[in-house]
Design a protein around this motif. Structure first.
Motif, short mmCIF file in Angstrom:
data_model
loop_
_atom_site.label_atom_id
_atom_site.label_comp_id
_atom_site.label_asym_id
_atom_site.label_seq_id
_atom_site.Cartn_x
_atom_site.Cartn_y
_atom_site.Cartn_z
N GLY A 20 0.83 -1.21 0.00
CA GLY A 20 0.00 0.00 0.00
C GLY A 20 0.85 1.25 0.00
N ARG A 21 0.18 2.37 0.00
CA ARG A 21 0.87 3.67 -0.01
C ARG A 21 1.66 3.87 1.28
NH1 ARG A 21 -4.51 6.87 -1.98
NH2 ARG A 21 -4.43 6.16 -4.14
N CYS A 22 2.79 4.59 1.16
CA CYS A 22 3.66 4.83 2.31
C CYS A 22 4.30 6.21 2.23
CB CYS A 22 4.78 3.80 2.38
SG CYS A 22 4.28 2.15 2.81
N THR A 23 4.78 6.65 3.38
CA THR A 23 5.58 7.86 3.45
C THR A 23 7.03 7.46 3.72
OG1 THR A 23 5.34 8.11 5.84
CG2 THR A 23 3.65 9.17 4.45
N TYR A 50 8.68 3.85 -11.65
CA TYR A 50 8.18 2.69 -10.90
C TYR A 50 7.27 3.10 -9.74
CZ TYR A 50 11.79 0.25 -13.48
OH TYR A 50 12.57 -0.25 -14.49
N VAL A 51 7.46 4.32 -9.27
CA VAL A 51 6.72 4.84 -8.13
C VAL A 51 6.20 6.22 -8.51
CG1 VAL A 51 6.96 5.64 -5.72
CG2 VAL A 51 8.09 3.54 -6.45
N THR A 52 5.05 6.59 -7.97
CA THR A 52 4.52 7.93 -8.20
C THR A 52 4.34 8.63 -6.85
OG1 THR A 52 2.84 9.23 -9.34
CG2 THR A 52 2.08 7.27 -8.20
N LYS A 53 4.57 9.93 -6.87
CA LYS A 53 4.36 10.76 -5.68
C LYS A 53 2.95 11.31 -5.77
CE LYS A 53 6.46 14.51 -3.09
NZ LYS A 53 7.59 15.45 -3.06
N LEU A 54 2.09 10.87 -4.88
CA LEU A 54 0.69 11.27 -4.90
C LEU A 54 0.46 12.64 -4.29
CD1 LEU A 54 -0.88 7.90 -3.79
CD2 LEU A 54 -0.81 8.84 -6.10
N HIS A 55 1.19 12.90 -3.24
CA HIS A 55 1.05 14.14 -2.49
C HIS A 55 2.35 14.32 -1.73
CE1 HIS A 55 -1.13 17.40 -0.63
NE2 HIS A 55 -0.98 16.91 0.58
N GLN A 56 2.54 15.47 -1.15
CA GLN A 56 3.79 15.69 -0.42
C GLN A 56 4.01 14.59 0.61
OE1 GLN A 56 4.17 19.57 1.23
NE2 GLN A 56 6.15 19.15 2.15
N GLY A 57 5.04 13.78 0.37
CA GLY A 57 5.39 12.72 1.30
C GLY A 57 4.60 11.42 1.18
#
Length: 69
Positions: A20-23, A50-57
């Motif tokens: 799942g999503r992580c910081t 390979y990874v996307t930044k959805l929001h800050q952090g």
């Protein structure tokens, strides 16, 4: 796209993002890495798509580079 050489930190990041999503702070705390190290590796994974930044952090896995090899 150029292949990426994965290091042990990348493997941990990819494993966690598979769940799942992580910081970066969460990943760093779970595996006793520095947040800056995790942030640097995440940026490299983002650059390779390979990874996307959805929001800050907040990051999400797009494609696991280990699959299909």
């Amino acid at each position: 796209m150029v292949e990426i050489d994965l290091n042990p930190t990348d493997t941990v990041i990819l494993d966690m993002l598979n769940e799942g999503r992580c910081t970066p702070a969460y990943i760093a705390a779970e595996y006793d890495y520095t947040r800056q190290n995790v942030q640097n590796r995440l940026q490299r994974l983002v650059e390779h798509g390979y990874v996307t930044k959805l929001h800050q952090g907040l990051y999400e896995l797009v494609e696991d580079p280990r699959k299909g090899t």
